[in-house]
Design a protein around this motif. Structure first.
Motif, PDB file in Angstrom:
ATOM      1  N   GLY A  67      11.696  16.936  27.608  1.00 30.95           N
ATOM      2  CA  GLY A  67      11.257  18.317  27.727  1.00 30.95           C
ATOM      3  C   GLY A  67      11.007  18.749  29.151  1.00 30.95           C
ATOM      4  N   ASN A  68      11.118  20.066  29.386  1.00 33.10           N
ATOM      5  CA  ASN A  68      10.830  20.638  30.698  1.00 33.10           C
ATOM      6  C   ASN A  68      10.142  21.976  30.472  1.00 33.10           C
ATOM      7  N   CYS A  69       8.907  22.089  30.929  1.00 31.42           N
ATOM      8  CA  CYS A  69       8.111  23.275  30.622  1.00 31.42           C
ATOM      9  C   CYS A  69       7.919  24.166  31.836  1.00 31.42           C
ATOM     10  N   THR A  70       7.554  25.407  31.555  1.00 30.73           N
ATOM     11  CA  THR A  70       6.982  26.268  32.582  1.00 30.73           C
ATOM     12  C   THR A  70       5.918  27.128  31.930  1.00 30.73           C
ATOM     13  N   HIS A  71       4.968  27.600  32.763  1.00 32.48           N
ATOM     14  CA  HIS A  71       3.896  28.431  32.224  1.00 32.48           C
ATOM     15  C   HIS A  71       3.363  29.301  33.352  1.00 32.48           C
ATOM     16  N   GLU A  72       3.106  30.529  33.068  1.00 29.82           N
ATOM     17  CA  GLU A  72       3.215  31.234  31.803  1.00 29.82           C
ATOM     18  C   GLU A  72       4.681  31.527  31.480  1.00 29.82           C
ATOM     19  N   PRO A  73       4.977  31.839  30.194  1.00 28.91           N
ATOM     20  CA  PRO A  73       6.374  32.040  29.787  1.00 28.91           C
ATOM     21  C   PRO A  73       7.054  33.136  30.597  1.00 28.91           C
ATOM     22  N   ASN A  74       8.295  32.864  31.005  1.00 29.48           N
ATOM     23  CA  ASN A  74       9.075  33.874  31.725  1.00 29.48           C
ATOM     24  C   ASN A  74      10.559  33.549  31.631  1.00 29.48           C
ATOM     25  N   TRP A 111      18.981  30.332  25.035  1.00 28.07           N
ATOM     26  CA  TRP A 111      18.634  29.100  24.335  1.00 28.07           C
ATOM     27  C   TRP A 111      18.728  29.267  22.822  1.00 28.07           C
ATOM     28  N   ASP A 112      19.170  28.211  22.145  1.00 26.28           N
ATOM     29  CA  ASP A 112      18.917  28.072  20.719  1.00 26.28           C
ATOM     30  C   ASP A 112      17.523  27.476  20.585  1.00 26.28           C
ATOM     31  N   ILE A 113      16.814  27.848  19.543  1.00 23.37           N
ATOM     32  CA  ILE A 113      15.420  27.420  19.409  1.00 23.37           C
ATOM     33  C   ILE A 113      15.273  26.532  18.180  1.00 23.37           C
ATOM     34  N   LEU A 114      14.608  25.431  18.371  1.00 19.49           N
ATOM     35  CA  LEU A 114      14.422  24.456  17.301  1.00 19.49           C
ATOM     36  C   LEU A 114      13.599  25.048  16.170  1.00 19.49           C
ATOM     37  N   ASP A 115      14.020  24.801  14.948  1.00 15.67           N
ATOM     38  CA  ASP A 115      13.211  25.093  13.767  1.00 15.67           C
ATOM     39  C   ASP A 115      12.671  23.771  13.240  1.00 15.67           C
ATOM     40  N   GLY A 116      11.365  23.723  12.984  1.00 17.63           N
ATOM     41  CA  GLY A 116      10.767  22.497  12.475  1.00 17.63           C
ATOM     42  C   GLY A 116       9.965  21.760  13.517  1.00 17.63           C
ATOM     43  N   PRO A 117       9.526  20.538  13.183  1.00 20.16           N
ATOM     44  CA  PRO A 117       8.642  19.779  14.079  1.00 20.16           C
ATOM     45  C   PRO A 117       9.296  19.450  15.420  1.00 20.16           C
ATOM     46  N   SER A 118       8.479  19.389  16.447  1.00 21.68           N
ATOM     47  CA  SER A 118       8.934  19.101  17.807  1.00 21.68           C
ATOM     48  C   SER A 118       9.740  17.814  17.885  1.00 21.68           C
ATOM     49  N   GLN A 119      10.874  17.903  18.569  1.00 22.60           N
ATOM     50  CA  GLN A 119      11.661  16.711  18.880  1.00 22.60           C
ATOM     51  C   GLN A 119      11.220  16.109  20.211  1.00 22.60           C
ATOM     52  N   ILE A 120      10.553  16.902  21.035  1.00 21.58           N
ATOM     53  CA  ILE A 120      10.041  16.387  22.305  1.00 21.58           C
ATOM     54  C   ILE A 120       9.037  15.279  22.052  1.00 21.58           C
ATOM     55  N   PHE A 121       8.191  15.467  21.040  1.00 19.19           N
ATOM     56  CA  PHE A 121       7.150  14.488  20.746  1.00 19.19           C
ATOM     57  C   PHE A 121       7.567  13.472  19.677  1.00 19.19           C
ATOM     58  N   LYS A 122       8.841  13.159  19.625  1.00 16.49           N
ATOM     59  CA  LYS A 122       9.300  12.049  18.779  1.00 16.49           C
ATOM     60  C   LYS A 122       9.303  10.782  19.623  1.00 16.49           C
TER      61      LYS A 122
END
Length: 336
Positions: free
Chosen positions: A268-275, A321-332
């Motif tokens: 995963g790669n995050c940024t905050h606040e969303p933009n 982006w396509d957005i994941l539906d369902g539980p996070s895959q980052i935290f698998k």
């Protein structure tokens, strides 16, 4: 195009770990330049590969407000900033309602956040009431102050999959927290089997290049499930507010460099606040928020700075982006 920059980026895209001097060189590139756009493009491609083209929206419930003696100068909870003068905690019933709403809205993971001085035992007690009220598959993440190995095991037993923890820019200087304590907490979490997400944050114009590089190195050494970068948001009336903020364009460049530094092992790669600029530049994780927020002066951030799941999904979608539906895959676990 600077050929040296291209060679560094190409090595990262080919799966080679870039060196600390190379990270520094990428950070020195102007945010508006051919080289920066190439770095951002490479970051985006790497993020698409690590998560198979899917972005995620995680959602955080801030469960309390009040003056915190840790006095992180960038935080609205800092006692010295005198934003929140009275201690207040949401009821377990209200926390559950907020978490369930995030579930219904399609968040891929739910976070509980408390101030650094919040009683750890109370946090665990609340979590034990919240977790059974969530769907069994919901990914549950803690964002709390420092804890030891026993605390890490308690979090695991309470149903948390992982934690968010960072050694912040200026840690120990603009905060009353020892950076070594932050690292001890990360080690305790990993020993207990908790997955760790982190970020290079909160980035402000006051931070020297050397510190950005060092915090990026530390973040990589944590072997997290996500990295990224977030900017410092000015709290009105504070000393740090006088220094201004990094632009979203500048942050897009920084988060892209962090992405390349992390490599393919970090999904995963995050940024905050969303933009949208950040999402275009390779941020594959955004956060929705309600309740308290350390960047907000309103105890109900959903009425002010906080983004909804829907809005985060719109930002990611507009960035292609396509957005994941369902539980996070980052935290698998297999993502590590």
């Amino acid at each position: 195009m600077d050929t040296n920059i291209k060679e560094i980026v190409d090595r990262a895209l080919n799966g080679k770990e870039i060196t600390v001097p190379e990270i520094k060189e990428l950070f020195t590139v102007p945010a508006v330049s051919e080289e920066s756009y190439f770095i951002q493009y490479a970051s985006r491609k790497m993020s698409e590969v690590t998560l198979e083209g899917k972005a995620e929206v995680h959602a955080q419930v801030g469960i309390n407000v009040g003056p915190c003696p840790k006095n992180c100068q960038f935080c609205s909870f800092a006692a010295t900033n005198r934003v929140f003068k009275h201690f207040k905690v949401l009821t377990p019933e209200e926390i559950i309602k907020r978490c369930q709403r995030f579930e219904q809205d399609g968040a891929n993971a739910i976070y509980l956040m408390a101030t650094a001085n919040f009683k750890f035992e109370e946090f665990i007690n609340i979590a034990k009431q919240v977790k059974p009220a969530l769907k069994p598959e919901t990914v549950f993440i803690a964002n709390v102050g420092d804890f030891d190995e026993a605390g890490a095991l308690a979090l695991k037993e309470a149903g948390f999959t992982g934690v968010y923890h960072a050694i912040r820019l200026g840690e120990g200087t603009v905060t009353d927290i020892d950076p070594k304590e932050r690292l001890k907490t990360v080690r305790a979490a990993k020993k207990a089997g908790l997955l760790v997400g982190t970020c290079v944050e909160p980035v402000g114009p006051e931070h020297a290049l050397e510190e950005l590089v060092e915090k990026t190195r530390l973040a990589r050494e944590m072997a997290p499930v996500f990295g990224g970068a977030a900017r410092r948001i000015s709290i009105p009336g504070t000393e740090l507010a006088k220094k201004g903020m990094v632009s979203e364009a500048g942050m897009a460049h920084i988060l892209a460099v962090v992405r390349l530094a992390m490599g393919y092992r970090v999904p995963g790669n995050c940024t905050h606040e969303p933009n949208g600029i950040g999402a275009m530049a390779g941020a594959s994780l955004l956060w929705a928020e309600n309740g308290s927020n350390p960047r907000d002066t309103d105890e109900k951030t959903e009425t002010n700075r906080g983004y909804s799941v829907k809005k985060c999904r719109e930002i990611l979608s507009e960035a292609g982006w396509d957005i994941l539906d369902g539980p996070s895959q980052i935290f698998k676990p297999q993502c590590r």
